[in-house]
Design a protein around this motif. Structure first.
Motif, PDB file in Angstrom:
ATOM      1  N   GLU A  14       0.201  -1.086  -0.010  1.00 25.68           N
ATOM      2  CA  GLU A  14       0.133  -0.252  -0.127  1.00 25.68           C
ATOM      3  C   GLU A  14       0.785   1.403  -0.440  1.00 25.68           C
ATOM      4  O   GLU A  14       0.318   2.104  -0.678  1.00 25.68           O
ATOM      5  N   ASN A  15       1.787   0.918   0.823  1.00 23.18           N
ATOM      6  CA  ASN A  15       2.765   2.534   0.676  1.00 23.18           C
ATOM      7  C   ASN A  15       4.003   2.489  -0.395  1.00 23.18           C
ATOM      8  O   ASN A  15       5.001   3.550  -0.524  1.00 23.18           O
ATOM      9  N   ASP A  16       3.717   1.559  -1.639  1.00 23.50           N
ATOM     10  CA  ASP A  16       4.616   1.320  -2.121  1.00 23.50           C
ATOM     11  C   ASP A  16       5.907   1.639  -2.275  1.00 23.50           C
ATOM     12  O   ASP A  16       6.391   2.200  -2.827  1.00 23.50           O
ATOM     13  N   ASN A  17       6.927   1.191  -1.154  1.00 20.92           N
ATOM     14  CA  ASN A  17       8.093   0.944  -0.631  1.00 20.92           C
ATOM     15  C   ASN A  17       8.777  -0.664  -0.607  1.00 20.92           C
ATOM     16  O   ASN A  17       9.556  -0.631  -0.350  1.00 20.92           O
ATOM     17  N   LYS A  18       8.300  -1.197  -2.166  1.00 22.31           N
ATOM     18  CA  LYS A  18       8.671  -2.391  -2.573  1.00 22.31           C
ATOM     19  C   LYS A  18       9.244  -3.374  -2.243  1.00 22.31           C
ATOM     20  O   LYS A  18       9.845  -4.358  -2.343  1.00 22.31           O
ATOM     21  N   LYS A  19       8.392  -3.257  -0.929  1.00 21.06           N
ATOM     22  CA  LYS A  19       7.931  -4.610   0.676  1.00 21.06           C
ATOM     23  C   LYS A  19       7.122  -5.020   1.295  1.00 21.06           C
ATOM     24  O   LYS A  19       6.673  -4.132   2.020  1.00 21.06           O
ATOM     25  N   MET A  20       7.450  -5.552   1.953  1.00 23.05           N
ATOM     26  CA  MET A  20       6.108  -5.981   2.636  1.00 23.05           C
ATOM     27  C   MET A  20       6.868  -5.910   4.243  1.00 23.05           C
ATOM     28  O   MET A  20       7.627  -6.139   5.035  1.00 23.05           O
ATOM     29  N   ASP A  21       5.419  -4.389   4.949  1.00 24.16           N
ATOM     30  CA  ASP A  21       5.901  -4.519   5.890  1.00 24.16           C
ATOM     31  C   ASP A  21       5.561  -4.877   7.212  1.00 24.16           C
ATOM     32  O   ASP A  21       4.252  -5.376   6.871  1.00 24.16           O
ATOM     33  N   THR A  22       6.404  -5.407   7.921  1.00 20.91           N
ATOM     34  CA  THR A  22       5.858  -6.431   9.335  1.00 20.91           C
ATOM     35  C   THR A  22       5.974  -5.028  11.140  1.00 20.91           C
ATOM     36  O   THR A  22       6.222  -4.675  11.004  1.00 20.91           O
ATOM     37  N   LYS A  23       5.644  -6.004  11.337  1.00 24.44           N
ATOM     38  CA  LYS A  23       5.750  -5.875  13.193  1.00 24.44           C
ATOM     39  C   LYS A  23       6.199  -6.665  13.971  1.00 24.44           C
ATOM     40  O   LYS A  23       6.928  -7.183  13.033  1.00 24.44           O
ATOM     41  N   ILE A  24       6.026  -6.291  15.017  1.00 25.93           N
ATOM     42  CA  ILE A  24       6.732  -7.247  15.787  1.00 25.93           C
ATOM     43  C   ILE A  24       6.411  -8.863  15.407  1.00 25.93           C
ATOM     44  O   ILE A  24       5.807  -9.011  15.175  1.00 25.93           O
ATOM     45  N   PHE A  25       7.825  -9.262  15.640  1.00 25.50           N
ATOM     46  CA  PHE A  25       7.310 -10.772  15.234  1.00 25.50           C
ATOM     47  C   PHE A  25       7.062 -11.207  14.137  1.00 25.50           C
ATOM     48  O   PHE A  25       6.960 -12.355  13.763  1.00 25.50           O
ATOM     49  N   GLY A  26       6.910 -10.142  12.807  1.00 24.33           N
ATOM     50  CA  GLY A  26       6.925 -10.236  11.937  1.00 24.33           C
ATOM     51  C   GLY A  26       5.486 -10.916  11.220  1.00 24.33           C
ATOM     52  O   GLY A  26       5.498 -10.950   9.929  1.00 24.33           O
ATOM     53  N   ILE A  27       4.332 -10.410  12.475  1.00 26.13           N
ATOM     54  CA  ILE A  27       3.047 -10.029  11.547  1.00 26.13           C
ATOM     55  C   ILE A  27       3.623  -9.152  10.077  1.00 26.13           C
ATOM     56  O   ILE A  27       3.649  -8.071  10.998  1.00 26.13           O
ATOM     57  N   PRO A  28       2.653  -9.219   9.818  1.00 26.55           N
ATOM     58  CA  PRO A  28       2.060  -8.121   8.418  1.00 26.55           C
ATOM     59  C   PRO A  28       1.336  -7.201   8.684  1.00 26.55           C
ATOM     60  O   PRO A  28       1.057  -7.409   9.270  1.00 26.55           O
ATOM     61  N   LYS A  29       2.041  -5.824   8.221  1.00 23.94           N
ATOM     62  CA  LYS A  29       1.227  -4.846   8.347  1.00 23.94           C
ATOM     63  C   LYS A  29       0.133  -4.438   6.703  1.00 23.94           C
ATOM     64  O   LYS A  29      -0.817  -3.950   7.330  1.00 23.94           O
ATOM     65  N   GLU A  30       1.114  -5.086   6.575  1.00 26.57           N
ATOM     66  CA  GLU A  30      -0.303  -4.622   4.609  1.00 26.57           C
ATOM     67  C   GLU A  30      -1.836  -5.977   4.585  1.00 26.57           C
ATOM     68  O   GLU A  30      -0.402  -6.808   5.356  1.00 26.57           O
TER      69      GLU A  30
END
Length: 140
Positions: free
Chosen positions: A89-105
């Motif tokens: 969604e933020n077009d930064n070309k990677k999957m953003d994650t929270k703590i413990f690798g949980i996806p933000k997107e």
């Protein structure tokens, strides 16, 4: 004797050509349920449990339009496969994650597989590609 050798060569060429001419298929994946058209959708195709979510056999980056997207994988041999996708969604070309690798997107898997205390398993996301199937998959 020469005829026998010639026939043997022709027979072997026919055997090799049938092996090399293995049928391939296309997989069409329809994605829906995106909250916006911002960013791209990253789609990966996996062919085994060992490679699942690590090493895709094919990948596509597709545009989101009207909160939907379509990805097509061509020249796929018969076998078991699974698909994963994330909406960047933020077009930064990677999957953003929270703590413990949980996806933000937002993410999606074939069979809408869900993980329990971790990512989904290959066995829950897998589907079969073979000559008896015209494959169109929907992922939300």
């Amino acid at each position: 004797m020469q005829r026998l050798i010639l026939l043997l060569i022709i027979f072997m060429l026919n055997c090799f050509s049938s092996i090399l001419a293995q049928e391939t298929y296309s997989i069409t994946i329809d994605f829906s349920g995106m909250k916006s058209d911002k960013g791209d959708l990253y789609v990966a195709l996996y062919d085994s449990e060992d490679n699942f979510l690590k090493n895709p056999v094919k990948g596509e980056i597709v545009k989101v339009n009207d909160k939907k997207a379509v990805a097509v994988f061509k020249n796929i041999s018969s076998g078991n496969y699974a698909i994963s996708a994330f909406h960047d969604e933020n077009d930064n070309k990677k999957m953003d994650t929270k703590i413990f690798g949980i996806p933000k997107e937002p993410i999606g898997m074939s069979n809408d597989a869900k993980g329990f205390f971790g990512p989904p398993k290959f066995k829950d996301a897998k589907f079969t590609v073979d000559k008896n199937i015209s494959l169109a998959i929907t992922i939300k």
